[in-house]
Design an enzyme around this catalytic site. Structure first.
Site, PDB file in Angstrom:
ATOM      1  N   GLY A   1     -11.652   7.130   5.807  1.00  8.25           N
ATOM      2  CA  GLY A   1     -11.306   8.548   5.775  1.00  8.25           C
ATOM      3  C   GLY A   1     -11.938   9.426   6.825  1.00  8.25           C
ATOM      4  O   GLY A   1     -12.298  10.568   6.551  1.00  8.25           O
TER       5      GLY A   1
ATOM      6  N   GLU B   1      -3.561   4.262  -3.466  1.00  8.53           N
ATOM      7  CA  GLU B   1      -4.457   4.980  -2.555  1.00  8.53           C
ATOM      8  C   GLU B   1      -4.287   6.500  -2.665  1.00  8.53           C
ATOM      9  O   GLU B   1      -3.468   7.091  -1.972  1.00  8.53           O
ATOM     10  CB  GLU B   1      -4.205   4.546  -1.097  1.00  8.53           C
ATOM     11  CG  GLU B   1      -5.106   5.255  -0.097  1.00  8.53           C
ATOM     12  CD  GLU B   1      -4.933   4.780   1.341  1.00  8.53           C
ATOM     13  OE1 GLU B   1      -5.539   5.401   2.231  1.00  8.53           O
ATOM     14  OE2 GLU B   1      -4.193   3.803   1.579  1.00  8.53           O
TER      15      GLU B   1
ATOM     16  N   LYS C   1       0.836  -1.205   0.000  1.00  7.01           N
ATOM     17  CA  LYS C   1       0.000   0.000   0.000  1.00  7.01           C
ATOM     18  C   LYS C   1       0.865   1.246   0.000  1.00  7.01           C
ATOM     19  O   LYS C   1       1.908   1.289   0.652  1.00  7.01           O
ATOM     20  CB  LYS C   1      -0.910   0.017   1.237  1.00  7.01           C
ATOM     21  CG  LYS C   1      -1.945   1.142   1.189  1.00  7.01           C
ATOM     22  CD  LYS C   1      -2.525   1.452   2.559  1.00  7.01           C
ATOM     23  CE  LYS C   1      -1.738   2.550   3.243  1.00  7.01           C
ATOM     24  NZ  LYS C   1      -2.459   3.134   4.408  1.00  7.01           N
TER      25      LYS C   1
ATOM     26  N   LYS D   1      -7.654   2.138  -4.018  1.00  8.36           N
ATOM     27  CA  LYS D   1      -8.219   2.450  -2.688  1.00  8.36           C
ATOM     28  C   LYS D   1      -8.499   3.950  -2.625  1.00  8.36           C
ATOM     29  O   LYS D   1      -7.687   4.731  -2.149  1.00  8.36           O
ATOM     30  CB  LYS D   1      -7.254   2.025  -1.576  1.00  8.36           C
ATOM     31  CG  LYS D   1      -7.796   2.312  -0.168  1.00  8.36           C
ATOM     32  CD  LYS D   1      -6.920   1.736   0.933  1.00  8.36           C
ATOM     33  CE  LYS D   1      -7.466   2.112   2.305  1.00  8.36           C
ATOM     34  NZ  LYS D   1      -6.718   1.491   3.422  1.00  8.36           N
TER      35      LYS D   1
END
Length: 346
Positions: free
Chosen positions: A264, A179, A138, A221
């Site tokens: 988030g 992401e 990630k 993502k």
């Protein structure tokens, strides 16, 4: 083409298995310590290790979680019985992943904007993590909405970093989770969030194309298209779902195997409701799987209950699995508020 191409496709498909999502548990030591301090848990390595063991050994978690993103400290740790976390996860049917960026730093000549760093030495780090058993990675970039920002320079710099990271991962056998997070902080409207998210995703996929990334060997993502946290006009669940789906349909190639949203800063229940609405209403239109990769929106009930006490582990694990199960239902469009045992926190 990467020598790992077929393995990467298989891993991405397994990560996006029906009814499953990804657990983000890659908080840096500093972030984890901050959360501990809020609950009067001593911010030391042993407590971080014990907490991560609680997460990955929760009974039946693998029924709802396909993979979990670890931090560098965590991937090197073991259970109190001496089983490496990687082995414990594999035994539970959970694919080990790893955060590989080194954090968002101030972007030169761009006040109030950040760029994510970590490309230096990344090829060697990927090789080490692959040997340790990681099969995906990630990298998070952050885009802030504010007065006159984000700038094109910020969006381009972050998209370029994501693309460079992605191809290095694919070269080294790790499925990249890409992401680009458009932060919820601010008083912007959902319309502004849509504009920024669309622009960001277009640039991310342009850079992925330029760098020769394989779309069918990655996971996106993104953040949801949502009102800023301080906006006086908060968009409804239906509006967030419709605007997010519209944005994704306009930006994300059909060959991407799946989209796993970050939460988030949304409350646990709001994050589940938004994901559910997208799948309940629009799933038949999706060329990709649409699921979750939440951190706090899955972990928080467990952390709140655990409080660093061994005697609380079993009940904390039940709360973790319950939250994962509710998001599993949301990823199939089957979640409803009535499934919640706690009062609404929206």
């Amino acid at each position: 083409m990467s020598k790992y191409a077929q393995e990467l496709r298989n891993t991405a498909k397994a990560m996006m298995a029906e009814g499953k999502g990804i657990l983000a548990m890659d908080e840096s030591n500093g972030t984890c310590n901050k959360r501990f301090k809020n609950l009067d848990i001593e911010p030391v390595e042993e407590n971080r290790r014990a907490y991560r063991e609680l997460l990955i050994t929760a009974p039946d978690l693998g029924n709802y979680i396909s993979g979990a993103i670890l931090y560098d400290e965590t991937i090197r740790q073991s259970t109190k019985d001496g089983v490496s976390f990687v082995k414990a996860m594999q035994d539970a049917g959970i694919i080990p992943g790893i955060k590989v960026d080194t954090g968002a730093k101030d972007l030169a000549a761009r006040p109030n904007e950040k760029v994510t760093e970590g490309l230096d030495g990344l090829r060697d780090r990927i090789a080490e993590y692959y040997e340790m058993g990681a099969r995906f990675a990630k990298w998070r970039s952050v885009i802030t909405i504010g007065d006159g920002i984000p700038s094109d320079g910020c969006i381009e710099a972050n998209a370029h970093g994501l693309a460079r990271y992605a191809v290095l991962c694919q070269e080294g056998g790790l499925v990249p989770i890409v992401e680009p997070e458009v932060l919820i902080n601010g008083d912007h409207t959902i319309e502004t969030c849509y504009e920024v998210t669309e622009k960001t995703l277009h640039e991310v996929f342009r850079q992925l194309y330029v760098q020769n990334a394989a779309y069918d060997q990655m996971i996106l993502k993104p953040s949801m298209v949502i009102s800023g946290a301080d906006c006086s006009q908060q968009a409804s669940v239906e509006e967030v779902a419709s605007e997010t789906v519209r944005c994704l349909m306009n930006c994300v190639p059909a060959s991407v195997p799946g989209i796993a949203f970050l939460s988030g800063g949304q409350s646990e229940q709001r994050a589940s409701a938004h994901l559910n609405e997208m799948n309940a209403k629009y799933r038949s239109q999706f060329p990709w799987r649409v699921t979750f990769s939440y951190a706090r929106a899955i972990q928080q009930p467990a952390l709140n209950y655990w409080k660093g006490e061994q005697s609380n582990v079993e009940e904390a694990q039940k709360r973790l699995v319950e939250r994962a199960k509710l998001n599993s239902e949301a990823s199939k469009g089957n979640y409803s508020q009535s499934m919640e045992k706690e009062p609404a926190l929206v």
